[in-house]
Enzyme design. Structure first.
Site, mmCIF file in Angstrom:
data_model
loop_
_atom_site.group_PDB
_atom_site.id
_atom_site.type_symbol
_atom_site.label_atom_id
_atom_site.label_comp_id
_atom_site.label_asym_id
_atom_site.label_seq_id
_atom_site.Cartn_x
_atom_site.Cartn_y
_atom_site.Cartn_z
ATOM 1 N N SER A 280 7.839 -6.123 2.548
ATOM 2 C CA SER A 280 8.222 -7.540 2.695
ATOM 3 C C SER A 280 9.731 -7.737 2.538
ATOM 4 O O SER A 280 10.363 -8.429 3.352
ATOM 5 C CB SER A 280 7.458 -8.424 1.713
ATOM 6 O OG SER A 280 7.569 -7.944 0.394
ATOM 7 N N HIS A 310 0.138 -3.284 1.244
ATOM 8 C CA HIS A 310 1.220 -3.953 0.491
ATOM 9 C C HIS A 310 0.596 -5.093 -0.323
ATOM 10 O O HIS A 310 -0.314 -4.860 -1.131
ATOM 11 C CB HIS A 310 2.300 -4.407 1.489
ATOM 12 C CG HIS A 310 3.568 -4.925 0.889
ATOM 13 N ND1 HIS A 310 3.959 -4.664 -0.403
ATOM 14 C CD2 HIS A 310 4.556 -5.725 1.413
ATOM 15 C CE1 HIS A 310 5.125 -5.256 -0.656
ATOM 16 N NE2 HIS A 310 5.494 -5.913 0.430
ATOM 17 N N HIS A 356 1.617 4.460 -5.197
ATOM 18 C CA HIS A 356 2.850 3.722 -4.861
ATOM 19 C C HIS A 356 3.773 4.591 -4.024
ATOM 20 O O HIS A 356 3.766 5.821 -4.146
ATOM 21 C CB HIS A 356 3.586 3.272 -6.132
ATOM 22 C CG HIS A 356 4.520 2.140 -5.875
ATOM 23 N ND1 HIS A 356 5.827 2.322 -5.494
ATOM 24 C CD2 HIS A 356 4.318 0.796 -5.916
ATOM 25 C CE1 HIS A 356 6.396 1.134 -5.318
ATOM 26 N NE2 HIS A 356 5.513 0.196 -5.563
ATOM 27 N N ARG A 365 4.798 -3.527 -14.336
ATOM 28 C CA ARG A 365 4.213 -4.847 -14.050
ATOM 29 C C ARG A 365 2.727 -4.840 -14.403
ATOM 30 O O ARG A 365 2.159 -5.857 -14.790
ATOM 31 C CB ARG A 365 4.433 -5.212 -12.570
ATOM 32 C CG ARG A 365 5.901 -5.300 -12.170
ATOM 33 C CD ARG A 365 6.075 -5.469 -10.674
ATOM 34 N NE ARG A 365 5.563 -4.327 -9.923
ATOM 35 C CZ ARG A 365 5.566 -4.241 -8.600
ATOM 36 N NH1 ARG A 365 6.052 -5.240 -7.869
ATOM 37 N NH2 ARG A 365 5.104 -3.171 -7.992
ATOM 38 N N ASP A 411 -0.877 -4.658 -8.491
ATOM 39 C CA ASP A 411 -2.043 -5.349 -7.941
ATOM 40 C C ASP A 411 -3.355 -4.975 -8.631
ATOM 41 O O ASP A 411 -4.358 -5.674 -8.478
ATOM 42 C CB ASP A 411 -2.164 -5.048 -6.436
ATOM 43 C CG ASP A 411 -0.937 -5.527 -5.689
ATOM 44 O OD1 ASP A 411 -0.494 -6.649 -5.953
ATOM 45 O OD2 ASP A 411 -0.414 -4.765 -4.847
HETATM 46 N N1 NMX Z 1 -6.482 5.780 -2.760
HETATM 47 C C1 NMX Z 1 -6.767 6.751 -1.863
HETATM 48 N N2 NMX Z 1 -5.850 7.489 -1.256
HETATM 49 C C2 NMX Z 1 -4.564 7.271 -1.585
HETATM 50 C C3 NMX Z 1 -4.188 6.320 -2.536
HETATM 51 C C4 NMX Z 1 -5.203 5.531 -3.123
HETATM 52 N N3 NMX Z 1 -4.943 4.562 -3.992
HETATM 53 N N4 NMX Z 1 -2.841 6.339 -2.658
HETATM 54 C C5 NMX Z 1 -2.386 7.274 -1.806
HETATM 55 N N5 NMX Z 1 -3.428 7.848 -1.157
HETATM 56 C C6 NMX Z 1 -3.383 8.843 -0.096
HETATM 57 C C7 NMX Z 1 -2.626 8.289 1.099
HETATM 58 O O1 NMX Z 1 -3.463 7.431 1.875
HETATM 59 C C8 NMX Z 1 -2.196 9.567 1.790
HETATM 60 O O2 NMX Z 1 -3.323 10.080 2.472
HETATM 61 P P1 NMX Z 1 -3.161 10.736 3.967
HETATM 62 O O3 NMX Z 1 -2.219 11.874 3.784
HETATM 63 O O4 NMX Z 1 -4.548 11.134 4.310
HETATM 64 O O5 NMX Z 1 -2.581 9.653 4.842
HETATM 65 C C9 NMX Z 1 -1.905 10.496 0.616
HETATM 66 O O6 NMX Z 1 -2.637 9.963 -0.503
HETATM 67 C C10 NMX Z 1 -0.448 10.571 0.236
HETATM 68 O O7 NMX Z 1 0.034 9.260 0.025
HETATM 69 P P2 NMX Z 1 1.222 8.976 -1.004
HETATM 70 O O8 NMX Z 1 2.415 9.683 -0.535
HETATM 71 O O9 NMX Z 1 0.750 9.214 -2.386
HETATM 72 O O10 NMX Z 1 1.390 7.374 -0.895
HETATM 73 P P3 NMX Z 1 2.213 6.556 0.177
HETATM 74 O O11 NMX Z 1 3.622 6.427 -0.280
HETATM 75 O O12 NMX Z 1 2.009 7.074 1.552
HETATM 76 O O13 NMX Z 1 1.478 5.131 0.101
HETATM 77 C C11 NMX Z 1 0.458 3.294 -0.977
HETATM 78 C C12 NMX Z 1 1.634 4.267 -0.985
HETATM 79 C C13 NMX Z 1 0.735 2.189 -1.988
HETATM 80 C C14 NMX Z 1 0.342 2.649 0.404
HETATM 81 C C15 NMX Z 1 -0.836 4.061 -1.332
HETATM 82 O O14 NMX Z 1 -0.735 4.582 -2.620
HETATM 83 C C16 NMX Z 1 -2.074 3.196 -1.222
HETATM 84 O O15 NMX Z 1 -2.631 3.069 -0.120
HETATM 85 N N6 NMX Z 1 -2.538 2.566 -2.343
HETATM 86 C C17 NMX Z 1 -3.641 1.658 -2.311
HETATM 87 C C18 NMX Z 1 -3.202 0.307 -1.763
HETATM 88 C C19 NMX Z 1 -2.325 -0.424 -2.754
HETATM 89 O O16 NMX Z 1 -2.628 -0.526 -3.929
HETATM 90 N N7 NMX Z 1 -1.220 -1.005 -2.257
HETATM 91 C C20 NMX Z 1 -0.365 -1.851 -3.085
HETATM 92 C C21 NMX Z 1 0.999 -1.251 -3.397
HETATM 93 C C22 NMX Z 1 1.793 -2.209 -4.244
HETATM 94 N N8 NMX Z 1 2.131 -3.432 -3.543
HETATM 95 O O17 NMX Z 1 1.883 -4.488 -4.016
HETATM 96 O O18 NMX Z 1 2.644 -3.405 -2.412
HETATM 97 C C1 MLT Z 2 6.230 -4.298 -4.146
HETATM 98 O O1 MLT Z 2 6.208 -5.004 -5.154
HETATM 99 O O2 MLT Z 2 6.910 -4.603 -3.152
HETATM 100 C C2 MLT Z 2 5.325 -3.120 -4.095
HETATM 101 O O3 MLT Z 2 5.170 -2.528 -5.340
HETATM 102 C C3 MLT Z 2 5.599 -2.150 -2.993
HETATM 103 C C4 MLT Z 2 6.858 -1.361 -3.043
HETATM 104 O O4 MLT Z 2 7.712 -1.490 -3.894
HETATM 105 O O5 MLT Z 2 6.983 -0.495 -2.131
#
Ligand code: NMX
Ligand code: MLT
Length: 476
Positions: A280, A310, A356, A365, A411
């Site tokens: 964002s 996100h 993350h 947080r 979250d």
């Molecule tokens: N559950 C399952 N798989 C996960 C998770 C999770 N919570 N977190 C990471 N992975 C997987 C990810 O999908 C990826 O799989 P693939 O190689 O098959 O594509 C692998 O682990 C490596 O990912 P990372 O490098 O650890 O994480 P990345 O930086 O790519 O993504 C998020 C970060 C936040 C997108 C990821 O951790 C996620 O999808 N979390 C769950 C959704 C979430 O809580 N999002 C909110 C973040 C905070 N916010 O408010 O924005």
């Molecule tokens: C945020 O607050 O924007 C989330 O934790 C995602 C991020 O920092 O990448």
């Protein structure tokens, strides 16, 4: 006039971390922070003083260190969402993978200590955080009160904004309704008007400031309208100008419990900013770099926030927790919970609220929301489930082998707190995140224009280009 204050942070974070075997890097942090002792109440004139200093600082950085390298770009980074690539200037906050966010150098526990609160020892007033983000200085209570009044005086929303929202079916996702309302607010953009009238670029920041303060003042009104339209038969509650920003938002939503107002102040403060690379903030900055006005930039940012990886994750977390309860009951054992987590993963879904892109420890947080729950709602069954998940999920994600950060993010916790005070409609949660994020994105947009930051335009390449480049590099 500014006075410096010696500050030692409390290791509240370390208390919780020790439970899960993590190390706190905050416990010994000793810092100097700037407290304002000036009686000057006007935020804009403070910025007027600060901007020339910061412009000179940036000019000097560019002329003296413009060619210093900040790292190597690898193919992994280009393919992998630019993770780890330093490529943005963002003044209002900085994220450390181990200790989490600092707003202008202050951690969340530090903000809780030094920012003015509505009640003694209470949560920070978001207006104080906004002052801090914009100026880098901790405001006095009087300055915060003046800013609160200024925001209240800017909060009128024209009827055509409500009409634009009403044109959508009431079943449309709350983020769609909210972002449409923000787009409709754009009609009043001061920046757009000034640009059409040929404003000199050295003055861009001034109408941007007006737009940003107006936008921050108006988004809670629009957001509350969406909530009441969707869930309370359109029975809107007028704003109460005697209340602070967080309390008034809670009031307009229909929640007048003092603890809910405290929660809202904390919620807005901690969700306000998370450096510049998150989807964002980055989107807002990118769109703003084309000199699109703050409304256009912020509406774009909201559309990024509405994605499930996100900001929409807060909705997903509560829905997921409720599905756990529906299937297994509130008193689910840790073994059953572990099974449920594996079931989620095996069906090709993520565990929402965990992981993350930058953080590699429990999100502070999350920690401060947990502390709020321990203080105010320790017996809430869904809070207890969230606590159980904190023990169960990280080892499972670690076992999965590919997740870089198995710890909870912001979250994972917010929904159960809101749910406890009666804001049970999970689909609405990302709107609250959006209102909060206006503080950070808008503060940086003002600095973007004040510093004259450039149009964002990175270079892209094709797979053919990468193949050829890598072949050449390996044969050299
Ligand atoms: N559950 C399952 N798989 C996960 C998770 C999770 N919570 N977190 C990471 N992975 C997987 C990810 O999908 C990826 O799989 P693939 O190689 O098959 O594509 C692998 O682990 C490596 O990912 P990372 O490098 O650890 O994480 P990345 O930086 O790519 O993504 C998020 C970060 C936040 C997108 C990821 O951790 C996620 O999808 N979390 C769950 C959704 C979430 O809580 N999002 C909110 C973040 C905070 N916010 O408010 O924005
Ligand atoms: C945020 O607050 O924007 C989330 O934790 C995602 C991020 O920092 O990448």
């Amino acid at each position: 006039m500014i006075r410096m204050v010696f500050f030692r942070s409390v290791s509240a974070l370390s208390r919780l971390r020790s439970r899960v075997g993590q190390q706190s890097s905050l416990s010994n942090s000793v810092r100097w922070i700037q407290m304002q002792s000036s009686t000057e109440l006007d935020l804009k004139s403070q910025l007027q003083e600060l901007i020339p200093e910061q412009q000179d600082r940036l000019k000097k950085l560019k002329s003296e260190h413009g060619k210093v390298q900040l790292g190597n770009i690898t193919v992994d980074m280009v393919i992998g969402g630019m993770r780890g690539m330093t490529g943005l200037l963002w003044e209002t906050s900085l994220l450390d993978p181990e200790e989490g966010i600092r707003f202008r150098g202050l951690s969340i526990p530090e903000c809780q200590k030094v920012l003015p609160a509505a009640q003694s020892g209470g949560e920070p007033l978001p207006e104080g955080l906004l002052w801090l983000l914009l100026t880098g200085k901790v405001p006095s209570k009087e300055q915060v009160e003046a800013l609160s009044k200024d925001l209240a005086s800017r909060a009128a929303v024209p009827d055509y904004v409500y009409n634009a929202i009403d044109a959508l079916p009431s079943t449309a996702h709350p983020m769609t309704q909210f972002a449409s309302g923000v787009m409709a607010l754009q009609v009043q953009s001061e920046f757009q008007k000034a640009y059409e009238n040929g404003i000199h670029k050295t003055k861009f920041w001034e109408p941007t400031y007006e737009d940003c303060l107006n936008l921050i003042a108006r988004v809670p009104v629009v957001a509350a309208y969406v909530y009441r339209r969707m869930y309370k038969n359109g029975d809107s509650i007028p704003s109460d100008k005697s209340l602070d920003y967080g309390a008034n938002f809670s009031h307009m939503l229909g929640f007048d419990d003092d603890k809910m107002k405290e929660l809202m102040r904390l919620y807005i403060t901690i969700h306000s900013d998370h450096e510049g690379g998150n989807v964002s903030a980055h989107t807002g900055h990118l769109v703003g770099s084309a000199l699109s006005d703050p409304y256009l930039s912020f509406a774009a940012a909201l559309n990024g926030l509405a994605g499930p990886l996100h900001g929409l994750a807060n909705q997903e977390v509560l829905l997921w927790i409720k599905s756990v309860v529906e299937e297994c009951g509130e008193n689910i054992s840790k073994d059953q919970l572990k099974e449920y987590v594996w079931k989620t993963l095996n069906s090709g879904k993520v565990v929402p609220g965990y992981g993350h892109g930058v953080l590699r420890k429990t999100d502070p947080r999350y920690v401060c929301q947990r502390e709020f729950a321990l203080k105010h709602l320790p017996d809430d069954p869904l809070f207890q489930l969230v606590s159980k998940l904190y023990e169960v999920v990280p080892p499972v994600l670690t076992e999965l082998g590919k997740v870089k950060n198995p710890w909870p993010n912001v979250d994972a916790h917010s929904g159960v707190l809101l749910n406890h005070y009666g804001l049970t409609e999970a689909r609405y949660y990302t709107v609250l995140f959006g209102v909060s994020r206006s503080l950070g994105i808008c503060s940086q947009l003002i600095w973007d224009r004040a510093l004259g930051l450039a149009l964002e335009r990175p270079k892209s390449v094709t797979m053919d280009w990468l193949d050829a480049y890598c072949k050449k590099a390996s044969s050299a």
